[in-house]
Design a protein around this motif. Structure first.
Motif, PDB file in Angstrom:
ATOM      1  N   TYR A 150       0.821  -1.213   0.000  1.00 60.34           N
ATOM      2  CA  TYR A 150       0.000   0.000   0.000  1.00 60.34           C
ATOM      3  C   TYR A 150       0.860   1.270   0.000  1.00 60.34           C
ATOM      4  O   TYR A 150       0.325   2.365   0.162  1.00 60.34           O
ATOM      5  N   THR A 153       0.002   4.214  -2.442  1.00 61.95           N
ATOM      6  CA  THR A 153      -1.294   4.805  -2.075  1.00 61.95           C
ATOM      7  C   THR A 153      -1.163   5.682  -0.842  1.00 61.95           C
ATOM      8  O   THR A 153      -1.653   6.812  -0.809  1.00 61.95           O
ATOM      9  N   GLU A 200      -6.267   6.405  -4.659  1.00 55.00           N
ATOM     10  CA  GLU A 200      -6.874   5.078  -4.696  1.00 55.00           C
ATOM     11  C   GLU A 200      -6.989   4.511  -6.110  1.00 55.00           C
ATOM     12  O   GLU A 200      -6.848   3.306  -6.313  1.00 55.00           O
ATOM     13  N   ARG A 201      -7.220   5.373  -7.099  1.00 53.80           N
ATOM     14  CA  ARG A 201      -7.544   4.867  -8.432  1.00 53.80           C
ATOM     15  C   ARG A 201      -6.431   5.043  -9.454  1.00 53.80           C
ATOM     16  O   ARG A 201      -6.228   4.175 -10.291  1.00 53.80           O
ATOM     17  N   THR A 204      -2.482   3.719  -7.956  1.00 48.47           N
ATOM     18  CA  THR A 204      -2.293   2.264  -7.896  1.00 48.47           C
ATOM     19  C   THR A 204      -2.339   1.605  -9.268  1.00 48.47           C
ATOM     20  O   THR A 204      -1.940   0.463  -9.418  1.00 48.47           O
ATOM     21  N   SER A 211      -5.203  -0.560  -3.450  1.00 45.80           N
ATOM     22  CA  SER A 211      -5.954   0.510  -2.798  1.00 45.80           C
ATOM     23  C   SER A 211      -6.218   0.107  -1.349  1.00 45.80           C
ATOM     24  O   SER A 211      -6.109  -1.063  -0.989  1.00 45.80           O
ATOM     25  N   THR A 212      -6.542   1.064  -0.516  1.00 43.84           N
ATOM     26  CA  THR A 212      -6.674   0.794   0.916  1.00 43.84           C
ATOM     27  C   THR A 212      -7.792  -0.223   1.179  1.00 43.84           C
ATOM     28  O   THR A 212      -8.862  -0.163   0.556  1.00 43.84           O
TER      29      THR A 212
END
Length: 422
Positions: A150, A153, A200-201, A204, A211-212
């Motif tokens: 992660y 992100t 997020e989009r 990544t 994403s988280t």
């Protein structure tokens, strides 16, 4: 067996499909600070409206709602993904609670400066955000270090928080006019909300990063709990209105009607909010989380606005308001209508499903609210007008219980069927 100590443990990300995931006692404690923030914003907005300063009251309330809700959103989505509940996580959460309290303490100064019209003094609010964001930055950096999948992100979130906070601090100290302040504020607000989307989009995509891992059922419950907190403003507003009626006199028919109207309105709004199965739909359609999560800001603002409107009604009934009966009823009716429209819109956002019944129910709600305003204009009494406003959510409740639940059941069945077939 549950862990019996709170020593530090790796922040590797929670399981987004974890069974029986519910809000933690720490999250509920964190939410208590927002009771204060919503209360101060509602009282300040109601005071300016009652003084006849409608524009400054509405603008200040809207700005407050964004600041308060955004602070809550920043913490809540992170907590759903990375809550470790160790001592370090608990302490950083406490620091964020302190920041929320500082934010709330800065609201009166912001409202009064906005009303004066020279410039907006939100320095204390910004100071509260700096306290909160220092803690959030530590948490995001910790997640970036301990959860490599992660990392990109998390660091994207870090960059957004740092850049936008520098912008807010600069705007707070800059000697700019009120219009210039809000132009800058809108731009910073757009940047704030775009940051998570990028993280997020886009961050990544193609980077081998995830994403988280937020939990859909957990998030739906958390949003529902904040809705209850904002509904608490309706209870407080009911007490304020009722106190104005019974102060120095015995209970009358008007007092009974006001008590019934305020309590019934709050209960009806609660019932309406919980009509749709957000958790199941959000779990199936995670890609719709941003529209749903951001759209709820308008829902929370409307619910808190109902409480503020009931405060305005209290000022009117206590003969301490510069507003007439029509404007007073509108102070309650408009937030109710905004809530109903936003609530139906969010259901469409999650389900991508439209029923003609929904349009009929929204129109029916608007008709009931218009009738309440007409009763006030005819001079038939504030208590009777508020009683009609109380009936507005009942349109959705009755419509759902009679026919609407069938449509929701079909939508939910299709979503669950798609998930099983995936």
């Amino acid at each position: 067996m549950p862990t019996l100590h709170h020593r530090t443990r790796p922040m590797t990300g929670r399981d987004p499909h974890e069974p029986a995931r519910t809000a933690t006692p720490l999250e509920l404690l964190f939410d208590l600070t927002f009771v204060v923030a919503f209360g101060v914003a509602g009282e300040q907005g109601a005071h300016l409206l009652a003084e006849g300063h409608v524009a400054s009251g509405i603008i200040g309330f809207a700005f407050s709602m964004f600041a308060i809700c955004w602070a809550w959103i920043n913490f809540t989505w992170f907590a759903s993904a990375f809550d470790t509940d160790d001592w370090f996580y608990r302490v950083t959460t406490m620091v964020q609670m302190i920041g929320v309290v500082v934010l709330a303490l800065g609201l009166p100064e912001m409202f009064s400066s906005l009303d004066a019209g020279d410039r907006v003094h939100n320095e204390v609010m910004v100071a509260g955000y700096i306290v909160m964001r220092l803690a959030m930055l530590v948490q995001w950096l910790r997640a970036a270090k301990q959860a490599p999948e992660y990392r990109a992100t998390c660091l994207a979130y870090v960059r957004t928080l740092v850049i936008t906070q520098i912008g807010w601090a600069a705007l707070a100290v800059a000697p700019v006019t009120v219009p210039v302040f809000f132009v800058g504020g809108v731009l910073l607000g757009v940047a704030e909300m775009a940051g998570p989307v990028v993280a997020e989009r886009f961050r990544t995509a193609g980077a081998g990063q995830k994403s988280t891992p937020w939990h859909a059922h957990h998030m739906a419950e958390r949003y529902g709990l904040l809705a209850i907190i904002t509904l608490g403003e309706g209870v407080i507003g009911t007490v304020a209105s009722l106190s104005a009626v019974v102060d120095g006199s015995s209970w009358t028919l008007d007092a009974v009607l006001v008590a019934l109207a305020g309590t019934g309105l709050t209960f009806g709004l609660w019932w309406t909010y919980y009509l749709t199965p957000d958790a199941e739909l959000l779990h199936r359609h995670r890609e719709r989380s941003f529209a749903w999560g951001y759209g709820n800001i308008l829902v929370f603002a409307a619910l808190a606005g109902v409480g503020a409107g009931l405060h305005v009604a209290g000022y009117y009934l206590d003969h301490e308001s510069h507003l007439g009966p029509v404007a007073t009823v509108l102070a309650v009716a408009v937030p109710v209508l905004v809530f109903v429209v936003a609530d139906y819109t969010l259901f469409w956002v999650l389900s991508r499903s439209f029923s003609p019944l929904h349009l009929f129910l929204v129109i029916g709600t608007a008709v009931v609210l218009a009738l309440a305003v007409a009763v006030a204009a005819a001079g038939l009494g504030m208590a009777w007008s508020l009683l009609l406003v109380m009936l507005a959510p009942a349109v959705s409740v009755v419509g759902y219980e009679v026919r609407g639940h069938q449509h929701v059941a079909r939508v939910l069945g299709q979503a669950l069927g798609q998930e099983k077939g995936a």
